[in-house]
Design an enzyme around this catalytic site. Sequence first.
Site, PDB file in Angstrom:
ATOM      1  N   ASP A  45       0.730  -1.124   0.183  1.00  7.51           N
ATOM      2  CA  ASP A  45      -0.079   0.029  -0.004  1.00  7.51           C
ATOM      3  C   ASP A  45       0.869   1.239   0.043  1.00  7.51           C
ATOM      4  O   ASP A  45       1.767   1.421   0.861  1.00  7.51           O
ATOM      5  CB  ASP A  45      -0.781   0.100   1.099  1.00  7.51           C
ATOM      6  CG  ASP A  45      -1.960   0.953   1.134  1.00  7.51           C
ATOM      7  OD1 ASP A  45      -1.515   2.085   1.060  1.00  7.51           O
ATOM      8  OD2 ASP A  45      -3.054   0.745   1.483  1.00  7.51           O
ATOM      9  N   SER A  78      -1.334   5.392  -8.246  1.00  4.30           N
ATOM     10  CA  SER A  78      -1.616   6.896  -7.648  1.00  4.30           C
ATOM     11  C   SER A  78      -2.787   6.824  -6.753  1.00  4.30           C
ATOM     12  O   SER A  78      -4.019   6.358  -7.312  1.00  4.30           O
ATOM     13  CB  SER A  78      -1.645   8.005  -8.773  1.00  4.30           C
ATOM     14  OG  SER A  78      -1.522   8.966  -8.525  1.00  4.30           O
ATOM     15  N   LYS A 111      -0.120  14.981  -8.694  1.00  6.57           N
ATOM     16  CA  LYS A 111       1.000  14.688  -9.730  1.00  6.57           C
ATOM     17  C   LYS A 111       1.970  15.282  -9.690  1.00  6.57           C
ATOM     18  O   LYS A 111       3.070  14.958 -10.041  1.00  6.57           O
ATOM     19  CB  LYS A 111      -0.073  14.418 -10.979  1.00  6.57           C
ATOM     20  CG  LYS A 111      -1.106  13.714 -10.971  1.00  6.57           C
ATOM     21  CD  LYS A 111      -0.735  12.269 -10.747  1.00  6.57           C
ATOM     22  CE  LYS A 111      -0.109  11.282 -11.732  1.00  6.57           C
ATOM     23  NZ  LYS A 111       0.099   9.809 -11.407  1.00  6.57           N
ATOM     24  N   VAL A 124      -6.045   9.382 -21.264  1.00  7.94           N
ATOM     25  CA  VAL A 124      -5.947   7.987 -21.672  1.00  7.94           C
ATOM     26  C   VAL A 124      -6.949   7.256 -22.051  1.00  7.94           C
ATOM     27  O   VAL A 124      -8.244   7.251 -21.375  1.00  7.94           O
ATOM     28  CB  VAL A 124      -5.140   7.141 -20.707  1.00  7.94           C
ATOM     29  CG1 VAL A 124      -4.895   5.819 -20.948  1.00  7.94           C
ATOM     30  CG2 VAL A 124      -3.939   8.098 -20.422  1.00  7.94           C
ATOM     31  N   SER A 168     -11.205   9.650 -17.909  1.00 13.02           N
ATOM     32  CA  SER A 168     -11.217  10.067 -19.362  1.00 13.02           C
ATOM     33  C   SER A 168     -12.297   8.950 -20.131  1.00 13.02           C
ATOM     34  O   SER A 168     -12.763   9.407 -21.002  1.00 13.02           O
ATOM     35  CB  SER A 168      -9.899   9.842 -20.112  1.00 13.02           C
ATOM     36  OG  SER A 168      -8.936  10.928 -19.465  1.00 13.02           O
TER      37      SER A 168
END
Length: 338
Positions: free
Chosen positions: A62, A84, A159, A187, A199
């Site tokens: 994790d 992420s 990010k 993506v 997306s």
Amino acid sequence: MGNVLVTGGSGYIGAWCTLALLEAGHSVRTTVRDLAREPHVRDMLRRGGAEPGDALRVVRADLQEDEGWREAVDGCDHVLHVASPTLTRVPRDDDEMVRPAVDGTLRVLRAARDAGVRRVVLTSAIGAIAYGHDRRHTPFTEQDWTNVDADIAPYQKSKTLAERAAWDFIGSEGDGLELATVNPTGVLGPVLGPDYSPSLGSIAGMLDGSVPASLPFATGYVDVRDVAALHLLAMTEPAAAGERFIATAGHSLWMREVAAVLRERLGDRAAKVPTREMPVLVARGLARVNPQVRNLRAIIGRNLDATAAKAERLLGWKARPIEDTIVETAESLLALPR
């Protein structure tokens, strides 16, 4: 072929990276937060055409815990850090997303360094490049960084700061560990199950009629299979060490252009796809009350064009036509069990 760790093997990009590695002959180890997810991971890979058997090992680790990472990287030559942190709700403050992203990235890098891994490829995002800037008329490149002091969503901030932390770590504590990053735009591509990214969700929303009008913004898109191919090039090519690579197919598309591709290529199956674009002022008003649109508030009315010229030049990478990917994405979503 070497042993490769892929973090986040149950995720969309992680699964396609695993498929690409297996096809190339690598042995793959992938992490999940709960080992009960292993059957799900293997089901996704089967849908992608692979039966990995013993070539795949699923381990528990994790990003928010130290436990498990030393064992996960032990004996691996390379690491693709794809995982992420995600939230299923709007965070109370940015740190709810930023801290796990930064801390998780540093956990993976420390474990990789200590295990003698050659190179880590970090899956970053266009969100670490193209947000928080004034309007511009030239494509974004790898020289650009998102301005985290601007009014941007927590995801883009996480990010950006996670990638910044990764480069800082390599510079100060890397001890020879190499790093490359892949920064994809939106993506798309064939889905491997009912869990998919925002997306892909935007395409699904167009198809089912839950998106009544196209939001007024433009961004780049790229096929997930090409993203996976770029990860492998960034992992193996000597020229990739110490470099960032934007992954995008051609020029950016306005959402109305994506909708037009769906209507033109899918015919009756795209009957619910919107035919109009939402006015900018209406979209900005919606962003104040709709959590999903709120995350896009910084790019309403904007064109976030970017170029993949660096990946093409240094690594010989080439993306497939994005119009074909848009259609394949839609067809795979329509084929999911209802």
